[in-house]
Scaffold this active site. Structure first.
Site, PDB file in Angstrom:
ATOM      1  CE  LYS A  70      42.427  59.996 -45.261  1.00  0.00           C
ATOM      2  NZ  LYS A  70      42.479  61.296 -44.561  1.00  0.00           N
ATOM      3  CB  VAL A  87      42.458  64.028 -32.997  1.00  0.00           C
ATOM      4  CG1 VAL A  87      42.217  65.528 -32.837  1.00  0.00           C
ATOM      5  CG2 VAL A  87      43.394  63.762 -34.172  1.00  0.00           C
ATOM      6  N   GLY A 133      40.033  59.048 -29.478  1.00  0.00           N
ATOM      7  CA  GLY A 133      41.125  58.400 -30.211  1.00  0.00           C
ATOM      8  C   GLY A 133      42.344  59.312 -30.237  1.00  0.00           C
ATOM      9  N   GLY A 183      34.561  60.608 -29.403  1.00  0.00           N
ATOM     10  CA  GLY A 183      35.719  59.827 -29.834  1.00  0.00           C
ATOM     11  C   GLY A 183      36.972  60.251 -29.098  1.00  0.00           C
TER      12      GLY A 183
HETATM   13  N1  PHE Z   1      45.086  61.807 -41.384  1.00  0.00           N
HETATM   14  C1  PHE Z   1      45.665  63.017 -41.902  1.00  0.00           C
HETATM   15  C2  PHE Z   1      44.549  63.942 -42.405  1.00  0.00           C
HETATM   16  O1  PHE Z   1      43.413  63.532 -42.598  1.00  0.00           O
HETATM   17  C3  PHE Z   1      46.593  62.683 -43.024  1.00  0.00           C
HETATM   18  C4  PHE Z   1      48.063  62.891 -42.834  1.00  0.00           C
HETATM   19  C5  PHE Z   1      48.670  63.081 -41.608  1.00  0.00           C
HETATM   20  C6  PHE Z   1      48.864  62.905 -43.959  1.00  0.00           C
HETATM   21  C7  PHE Z   1      50.018  63.315 -41.523  1.00  0.00           C
HETATM   22  C8  PHE Z   1      50.231  63.125 -43.882  1.00  0.00           C
HETATM   23  C9  PHE Z   1      50.792  63.332 -42.639  1.00  0.00           C
HETATM   24  O2  PHE Z   1      44.752  65.125 -42.613  1.00  0.00           O
END
Ligand code: PHE
Length: 352
Positions: A79, A186, A184, A182
């Site tokens: 990350k 999603v 947002g 939330g």
């Molecule tokens: N935010 C996504 C997750 O936590 C990370 C991600 C999304 C990585 C799309 C690559 C492509 O799973």
């Protein structure tokens, strides 16, 4: 700070960059490359202090390792956190993202990224100017897979259906009270899908624009943030930031289950046990929220089509969660522990 955090962390490597031109700090945490190159989103926001930013990167990277390992995907966990200064001029954003892209190039594929809290597919287009080919989820116009949010939300809906099946003996969400925390990327889509499926949807938000949209324009029942943990519902769906399930909130919850998209919902390991002893069924976050990254990687790396991507997400979340709920109750362990055992089984298997 570094010493304490890193010596207790189970991951591999952290890259730190102070971006002098903007004042931002960049942390790239590579938790595990055991199953493949590390992939994870880039979270960009202001933090109370640097320690909070690094801590977030480390925990989120670990979550990504388990997210890929549980379904046996051949990627590692990582990350990136870009900790923004208190104020950043609009015009400073793109140059910062381009310098970050250059860093990804220098890392040569050790870490590959996509959007997360505070970044969008449009930002991925900018990062990819200097960071390609290590940037996923660019816009459709730029040839990427676009927004992962709808796929994540589709997987969460499938997970909530598994939860309903377990609680009520039928998987339909029709008439079930679901509280989404939330609205947002999603959460907003999840509210829509739940509404279409006939659920009684409630939502909580802090952003005024989003509150107005869902409450005033769409008529969705609004729950103010101070009431979110005490509001009675069948399913509580955290879709905002992490750490919301903790020693303070769990005793207050008046839900039968927790199933939402936020990463790192449990504040501490013990919180899984706290939920279990209250009889609240918990869908482990990294299992139920895999849809976005799974679909994006499927589309961009494995050549899936969009409709098969959605179906694969639904099938895979459904199968994984059903198995986890069954093995947790058979073994008398938390659902989190059951998920972890499955993921660790893949991480420990001999390399192919
Ligand atoms: N935010 C996504 C997750 O936590 C990370 C991600 C999304 C990585 C799309 C690559 C492509 O799973």
């Amino acid at each position: 700070m570094l010493e304490a955090l890193l010596s207790q962390w189970s991951g591999e490597t952290v890259i730190v960059r102070h971006d002098k031109a903007s004042g931002a700090w960049i942390f790239v945490a590579v938790h595990s490359t055991r199953l493949g190159p590390a992939v994870g989103g880039t979270r960009m926001m202001a933090y109370p202090d640097l320690e909070a930013a690094l801590r977030d990167a480390l925990r989120l990277a670990e979550g990504m390792t388990f997210k890929f390992a549980a379904p046996g995907l051949q990627f590692g966990g990582g990350k990136a956190v870009i900790a923004l200064p208190a104020s950043l001029e609009r015009s400073a954003r793109a140059p910062l993202l381009r310098r970050y892209g250059t860093l990804l190039s220098q890392l040569g594929g050790l870490f590959r990224t996509g959007p997360d809290v505070g970044t969008t597919p449009a930002d991925m287009d900018v990062i990819a100017e200097t960071g390609a080919p290590y940037v996923f989820s660019r816009t459709l116009a730029a040839g990427g897979a676009g927004d992962p949010g709808p796929f994540t939300a589709r997987g969460v809906l499938a997970g909530i259906e598994v939860v309903c099946d377990r609680l009520f003996g039928e998987q339909s969400v029709k008439g079930r009270r679901v509280l989404v925390q939330g609205a947002g990327d999603v959460g907003a889509k999840l509210i829509g899908y739940l509404g279409e499926a006939g659920a009684e949807v409630l939502f909580s938000e802090v952003d005024e624009g989003a509150i107005q949209h869902f409450r005033d324009e769409l008529g969705v029942e609004y729950v103010p943030p101070e009431a979110v943990y005490t509001t009675e519902c069948d399913v509580f769906a955290p879709c905002a930031l992490g750490g919301v399930l903790n020693a303070d909130t769990i005793p207050k919850l008046r839900c039968r289950a927790v199933a939402g998209s936020a990463n790192n919902q449990l504040d501490q390991h013990e919180d899984a046990e706290r939920l279990r002893s209250r009889g609240i069924l918990y869908a482990p976050d990294y299992v139920i929220n895999v849809g976005g990254v799974m679909a994006v990687l499927g589309l961009e790396v494995q050549g899936w089509q969009r409709d098969t991507a959605e179906q694969n997400v639904v099938d895979s979340v459904r199968k994984a969660l059903t198995q986890i709920f069954e093995s947790a109750s058979a073994q008398g362990i938390t659902t989190e522990a059951a998920a972890r055992r499955i993921a660790e089984g893949h991480l420990d298997a001999p390399a192919k």
